[in-house]
Write a protein that holds these residues in place. Structure first.
Motif, PDB file in Angstrom:
ATOM      1  N   LEU A  35       6.267   0.812   1.529  1.00 55.62           N
ATOM      2  CA  LEU A  35       7.560   0.390   2.082  1.00 55.62           C
ATOM      3  C   LEU A  35       8.583   0.146   0.984  1.00 55.62           C
ATOM      4  O   LEU A  35       9.720   0.578   1.092  1.00 55.62           O
ATOM      5  CB  LEU A  35       7.385  -0.897   2.892  1.00 55.62           C
ATOM      6  CG  LEU A  35       6.648  -0.782   4.217  1.00 55.62           C
ATOM      7  CD1 LEU A  35       6.299  -2.166   4.745  1.00 55.62           C
ATOM      8  CD2 LEU A  35       7.495  -0.033   5.234  1.00 55.62           C
ATOM      9  N   ALA A  53      13.951  -0.296  -2.034  1.00 61.28           N
ATOM     10  CA  ALA A  53      13.642   0.888  -1.230  1.00 61.28           C
ATOM     11  C   ALA A  53      13.543   2.081  -2.170  1.00 61.28           C
ATOM     12  O   ALA A  53      14.121   2.073  -3.259  1.00 61.28           O
ATOM     13  CB  ALA A  53      14.738   1.105  -0.196  1.00 61.28           C
ATOM     14  N   ALA A 129      16.630   7.195   2.501  1.00 67.51           N
ATOM     15  CA  ALA A 129      16.893   6.789   3.900  1.00 67.51           C
ATOM     16  C   ALA A 129      15.767   7.242   4.817  1.00 67.51           C
ATOM     17  O   ALA A 129      15.350   6.519   5.720  1.00 67.51           O
ATOM     18  CB  ALA A 129      18.229   7.366   4.373  1.00 67.51           C
ATOM     19  N   VAL A 132      10.829   5.893   5.295  1.00 67.15           N
ATOM     20  CA  VAL A 132       9.950   5.258   6.282  1.00 67.15           C
ATOM     21  C   VAL A 132      10.099   5.928   7.642  1.00 67.15           C
ATOM     22  O   VAL A 132       9.105   6.179   8.327  1.00 67.15           O
ATOM     23  CB  VAL A 132      10.214   3.737   6.379  1.00 67.15           C
ATOM     24  CG1 VAL A 132       9.256   3.091   7.379  1.00 67.15           C
ATOM     25  CG2 VAL A 132      10.047   3.070   5.020  1.00 67.15           C
ATOM     26  N   VAL A 133      11.325   6.206   8.028  1.00 66.33           N
ATOM     27  CA  VAL A 133      11.557   6.946   9.282  1.00 66.33           C
ATOM     28  C   VAL A 133      12.813   7.799   9.093  1.00 66.33           C
ATOM     29  O   VAL A 133      13.827   7.327   8.565  1.00 66.33           O
ATOM     30  CB  VAL A 133      11.695   5.994  10.496  1.00 66.33           C
ATOM     31  CG1 VAL A 133      12.827   4.994  10.317  1.00 66.33           C
ATOM     32  CG2 VAL A 133      11.875   6.787  11.783  1.00 66.33           C
ATOM     33  N   ASN A 135      16.132   9.134   9.574  1.00 63.83           N
ATOM     34  CA  ASN A 135      17.310   8.698  10.332  1.00 63.83           C
ATOM     35  C   ASN A 135      18.606   9.161   9.692  1.00 63.83           C
ATOM     36  O   ASN A 135      19.690   8.831  10.154  1.00 63.83           O
ATOM     37  CB  ASN A 135      17.306   7.178  10.530  1.00 63.83           C
ATOM     38  CG  ASN A 135      17.601   6.401   9.248  1.00 63.83           C
ATOM     39  OD1 ASN A 135      18.640   5.755   9.119  1.00 63.83           O
ATOM     40  ND2 ASN A 135      16.707   6.448   8.260  1.00 63.83           N
ATOM     41  N   TRP A 136      18.481   9.963   8.633  1.00 69.91           N
ATOM     42  CA  TRP A 136      19.684  10.444   7.945  1.00 69.91           C
ATOM     43  C   TRP A 136      20.478  11.396   8.833  1.00 69.91           C
ATOM     44  O   TRP A 136      21.693  11.248   9.005  1.00 69.91           O
ATOM     45  CB  TRP A 136      19.273  11.141   6.642  1.00 69.91           C
ATOM     46  CG  TRP A 136      20.419  11.643   5.821  1.00 69.91           C
ATOM     47  CD1 TRP A 136      21.005  12.874   5.884  1.00 69.91           C
ATOM     48  CD2 TRP A 136      21.124  10.924   4.797  1.00 69.91           C
ATOM     49  NE1 TRP A 136      22.019  12.973   4.972  1.00 69.91           N
ATOM     50  CE2 TRP A 136      22.114  11.785   4.289  1.00 69.91           C
ATOM     51  CE3 TRP A 136      21.004   9.628   4.275  1.00 69.91           C
ATOM     52  CZ2 TRP A 136      22.982  11.393   3.272  1.00 69.91           C
ATOM     53  CZ3 TRP A 136      21.869   9.246   3.262  1.00 69.91           C
ATOM     54  CH2 TRP A 136      22.847  10.120   2.769  1.00 69.91           C
ATOM     55  N   THR A 138      20.543  11.755  11.972  1.00 65.07           N
ATOM     56  CA  THR A 138      21.065  11.220  13.236  1.00 65.07           C
ATOM     57  C   THR A 138      22.113  10.142  13.015  1.00 65.07           C
ATOM     58  O   THR A 138      22.592   9.528  13.967  1.00 65.07           O
ATOM     59  CB  THR A 138      19.915  10.653  14.098  1.00 65.07           C
ATOM     60  OG1 THR A 138      19.144   9.751  13.299  1.00 65.07           O
ATOM     61  CG2 THR A 138      19.025  11.769  14.618  1.00 65.07           C
ATOM     62  N   GLY A 139      22.474   9.883  11.750  1.00 63.95           N
ATOM     63  CA  GLY A 139      23.493   8.884  11.441  1.00 63.95           C
ATOM     64  C   GLY A 139      24.757   9.530  10.899  1.00 63.95           C
ATOM     65  O   GLY A 139      24.884  10.755  10.859  1.00 63.95           O
ATOM     66  N   GLY A 141      27.058  10.549   7.894  1.00 63.88           N
ATOM     67  CA  GLY A 141      26.872  10.883   6.473  1.00 63.88           C
ATOM     68  C   GLY A 141      27.781  10.091   5.553  1.00 63.88           C
ATOM     69  O   GLY A 141      28.769   9.496   6.008  1.00 63.88           O
TER      70      GLY A 141
END
Lengths: 218, 218
Positions: A35, A53, A129, A132-133, A135-136, A138-139, A141
């Motif tokens: 993590l 991170a 980003a 871990v999951v 999400n780049w 879908t967010g 930029g």
């Protein structure tokens, strides 16, 4: 058994050498599972270690922060150590002197370098980003201004070693006939349900990858 | 709000100063909750950071290892940084550039000193063994020979700072009206059932404190 040697003397595992692993597949899988990295740099005041991170692409480990981030500034062009650990179980020995933990860890040592080229910076930020999951995509930029305000360091994975402990306690033979209990207690980390931000507009659902985390083990 | 200042400049939190905490109650509670410390020392080859079990008594943090442990040997009488982190949630922002994690961390910096006096060594080893679950008193105590083979370092907690992040993402105001999701996904660590060692003699049950871990959150 294939024996793979450490890439360099300074990442050779000294204690518990039978638990050392230097093959990149093991190193990468431990980095994938982690993590945060605990990143150490040397300052005039002694070493400092901070949780950060991170992301990686199999070649380099990436760290990011604000341009004024003191630790990253110290690490830019300097020797850095990034350590990633997942704890899997407590190991309780008949003699607590032999207590241990089952864990997987990776230690990366090397000279970190700052990424300045915008495409490389964006690629690194995306790896962090999405670590871990994902999400780049879908967010929203990053803007040029956000990129300018961000410091990204890359640390080569060429000098990395892994250490993996599994199994039960390593008690003294004479303790095996005694009255004391020995064994392991696993530690499992699980994702909860996604919780929307307090200021989230009505009707916006979490992306599929984020919704799918609920109940999943890390 | 009571403002408590950092014990020293070198443990003052620089980034996200609004998340800094210097009161010992917060520092101790984060140390109580942690599983491993990431311990950094400076070597001729640059910084190195390794995960280690630890204990504390509110005054000092204790680390132990074999007498030949290279990192502890390097730390003996030298500047050391021990960092303990628990990750509580992923924080997913509308802009992944603002992704974060909710976490609690403590950074301790100072000069570590070796404990040589047997009573102090035993007390420190007990604090390390009992840190996650009390099992010292229900196990077999250390022999003089085991104590001699063990290096114990104490790191004063006088220079410690904590950082705690809670809550949702810190998005740009302009992103709050956009189409993207933002929120948090918690991470919960839970103990499993105690598993007896393969070589455990029949009829030995785990001590109450260990049996009681099953299903409990860390």
């Amino acid at each position: 058994m294939v024996t793979i040697d450490a890439a360099s003397e300074r990442v050779r595992v000294r204690r518990g050498a039978q638990r050392a692993r230097y093959d990149s597949q093991v190193v990468h899988s431990i980095l994938d599972a982690g993590l945060v990295a605990h990143v150490g740099v040397t300052t005039a005041d002694g070493p400092i270690v901070l949780p950060m991170a991170y992301g990686h692409d199999g070649e380099r480990l990436y760290l990011h922060g604000a341009v004024g981030n003191a630790l990253l500034g110290q690490g830019d062009g300097a020797e850095v150590c990034a350590t990633v650990t997942s704890v899997d179980a407590l190991v309780i020995a008949r003699s607590p002197f032999h207590d241990s933990m089952n864990y997987r860890s990776v230690v990366v040592r090397g000279r970190a370098e700052r990424l300045d080229e915008p495409t490389a910076k964006v690629a690194a930020l995306r790896l962090v980003a999405d670590h871990v999951v994902a999400n780049w995509a879908t967010g929203r930029g990053p803007t040029d201004e956000e990129l300018r305000r961000t410091l990204v360091l890359a640390l080569p994975l060429t000098e990395a070693s892994a250490k993996v402990r599994t199994g039960g306690p390593g008690d003294e033979p004479s303790d095996l006939v005694g009255p004391h209990w020995g064994g392991t207690v696993s530690l499992v980390t699980t994702f909860g349900q996604p919780e929307p931000a307090e200021d989230l507009a009505v009707g916006i659902e979490p992306p599929t990858a984020i919704a799918a985390l609920a109940g999943r083990r890390r």
